[in-house]
Design an enzyme around this catalytic site. Structure first.
Site, short mmCIF file in Angstrom:
data_model
loop_
_atom_site.label_atom_id
_atom_site.label_comp_id
_atom_site.label_asym_id
_atom_site.label_seq_id
_atom_site.Cartn_x
_atom_site.Cartn_y
_atom_site.Cartn_z
N TYR A 31 0.78 -1.18 -0.12
CA TYR A 31 -0.01 -0.04 0.12
C TYR A 31 1.06 1.25 0.08
CZ TYR A 31 0.77 0.90 5.05
OH TYR A 31 1.16 1.24 6.21
N ARG A 50 8.51 4.82 -4.12
CA ARG A 50 8.66 3.69 -3.07
C ARG A 50 7.89 2.58 -3.69
NH1 ARG A 50 7.63 6.08 2.74
NH2 ARG A 50 5.18 5.98 2.08
N ARG A 100 -6.53 -21.69 -3.39
CA ARG A 100 -5.57 -20.97 -2.64
C ARG A 100 -4.18 -21.81 -2.74
NH1 ARG A 100 -3.63 -21.98 2.58
NH2 ARG A 100 -3.16 -20.03 3.79
N HIS A 102 0.49 -21.17 -2.05
CA HIS A 102 1.26 -19.99 -1.46
C HIS A 102 2.03 -19.56 -2.58
CE1 HIS A 102 0.43 -21.65 2.45
NE2 HIS A 102 0.82 -20.46 3.06
N LYS A 147 6.40 -1.43 2.17
CA LYS A 147 5.01 -1.13 2.48
C LYS A 147 4.03 -1.98 2.42
CE LYS A 147 2.82 3.52 3.30
NZ LYS A 147 2.90 3.63 4.79
N LEU A 203 10.86 2.00 7.67
CA LEU A 203 10.34 2.32 6.17
C LEU A 203 11.01 3.55 5.87
CD1 LEU A 203 7.89 1.74 4.21
CD2 LEU A 203 6.61 3.75 5.33
N1 PDD Z 1 2.18 5.25 7.57
N2 PDD Z 1 7.00 4.13 9.35
C1 PDD Z 1 5.88 3.38 9.33
C2 PDD Z 1 5.86 1.98 9.85
C3 PDD Z 1 4.82 3.81 8.42
O1 PDD Z 1 3.54 3.15 8.32
C4 PDD Z 1 4.74 5.14 7.72
C5 PDD Z 1 3.63 5.68 7.17
C6 PDD Z 1 6.03 5.93 8.06
C7 PDD Z 1 6.13 7.13 7.67
O2 PDD Z 1 6.33 7.30 6.18
P1 PDD Z 1 5.79 8.67 5.32
O3 PDD Z 1 6.53 9.81 5.65
O4 PDD Z 1 6.06 8.23 3.91
O5 PDD Z 1 4.31 8.66 5.48
C8 PDD Z 1 7.17 5.38 8.64
C9 PDD Z 1 1.22 5.76 6.69
C10 PDD Z 1 0.87 6.96 6.54
C11 PDD Z 1 0.20 4.85 7.20
O6 PDD Z 1 0.38 3.58 7.40
O7 PDD Z 1 -1.08 5.23 7.03
#
Ligand code: PDD
Length: 284
Positions: A31, A50, A100, A102, A147, A203
């Site tokens: 996401y 990203r 299903r 893996h 992410k 992240l």
């Molecule tokens: N979260 N670390 C984690 C684990 C995150 O989920 C996020 C962002 C960040 C900050 O990243 P950025 O600056 O690119 O938003 C760091 C998003 C916003 C969410 O899960 O809704």
């Protein structure tokens, strides 16, 4: 409210995904969240890069990738959100094959692509007064740089924070603070601003990257070295960086107040610089 799902714009209530969806069954899914300042998609290119990197790591191909920014703009326009602060959420899964199993499905299985734009849900009072955080063990896997929607550790940590009347949980891995459940973390210790270096343990936050650029412009020295959790109580100030809140002051860590329970000076300078940066992009 219209959302985008697999090539169509349709009302949210009519947007359905299959029980075979690999995002649902395996968390085989990525996401992304982009902030919309009125019509402006903040750092869209960096967010989409990203996402692209994540798709590459997961070996997922998405036909409409190059149209995602256009789809987001269309959602802002059709949902009358061009004058609002928003977040645009993108999710891509490895589709909905049956049965299903893996291993990856057949090459021609189309991915599920979902995009939605909504009004920003964030209490601006936090920016002025700061928030409390707690520390929790970092039990996540070793690819936190991706992410993915596998967010159970983040969900449980954030719920624990919520129950402790804190805004965020900071993950601690092998004695060092990595990041928050949905944010990156910065702290000033012994007069130096620290944040965890880019690695599979965090992240690579887009807001973090903007903050580093602003630090450079303000000639604020930052060390991209991890902070030991034992240094947290001595931190003179701390803040979180995240898409929905930009620079969010931290005024309490577990039971210990930070910078006398008020947003610190460096934090406030960066908040102002961030505001100016956004203003310049929007060409006021
Ligand atoms: N979260 N670390 C984690 C684990 C995150 O989920 C996020 C962002 C960040 C900050 O990243 P950025 O600056 O690119 O938003 C760091 C998003 C916003 C969410 O899960 O809704």
């Amino acid at each position: 409210m219209l959302v985008y799902l697999n090539g169509k714009f349709l009302p949210r209530e009519q947007a359905m995904i299959s029980v075979n969806d690999r995002g649902f069954l395996f968390g085989d899914s990525l996401y992304e969240v982009i902030r919309g300042y009125r019509g402006l998609l903040f750092e869209a290119q960096a967010h989409l890069q990203r996402l692209q990197n994540g798709l590459h790591a997961l070996r997922l191909r998405v036909a409409e990738f190059d149209r995602l920014a256009e789809i987001a703009q269309h959602l802002l326009a059709t949902n009358d959100l061009l004058q609002e602060d928003t977040t645009i959420y993108f999710q891509i899964t490895r589709g909905a094959p049956f049965p299903r199993k893996h291993a990856f499905p057949a090459e021609d299985t189309p991915p599920t692509v979902y995009v939605t734009a909504n009004k920003l849900a964030f209490n601006p009072a936090y920016l002025e007064h700061g928030v409390a955080v707690i520390t929790v063990p970092d039990v996540r896997w070793n690819r936190c740089d991706l992410k993915t929607t596998n967010l159970l550790a983040n969900v449980l940590a954030n719920q624990q924070a919520h129950e402790a009347e804190a805004y965020e949980a900071l993950f601690v891995r092998e004695g060092f603070v990595t990041e928050g459940s949905h944010s990156n973390f910065f702290a000033v210790a012994n007069g130096t601003l620290h944040t965890h270096p880019i690695s599979p343990a965090i992240l690579p936050g887009i807001t973090r990257q903007v903050v580093l650029k602003l630090c450079h412009e303000l000639q604020l020295h930052v060390e991209e070295t991890p902070l030991a959790a034992t240094q947290l109580p001595e931190a003179s100030e701390a803040f979180l960086s995240l898409t929905s809140a930009e620079v969010l002051p931290v005024i309490k860590v577990d039971d210990k107040k930070i910078s006398e329970g008020k947003p610190g000076e460096i934090t406030q300078r960066l908040q102002r610089a961030f505001g100016e940066y956004v203003k310049a992009l929007r060409k006021y």
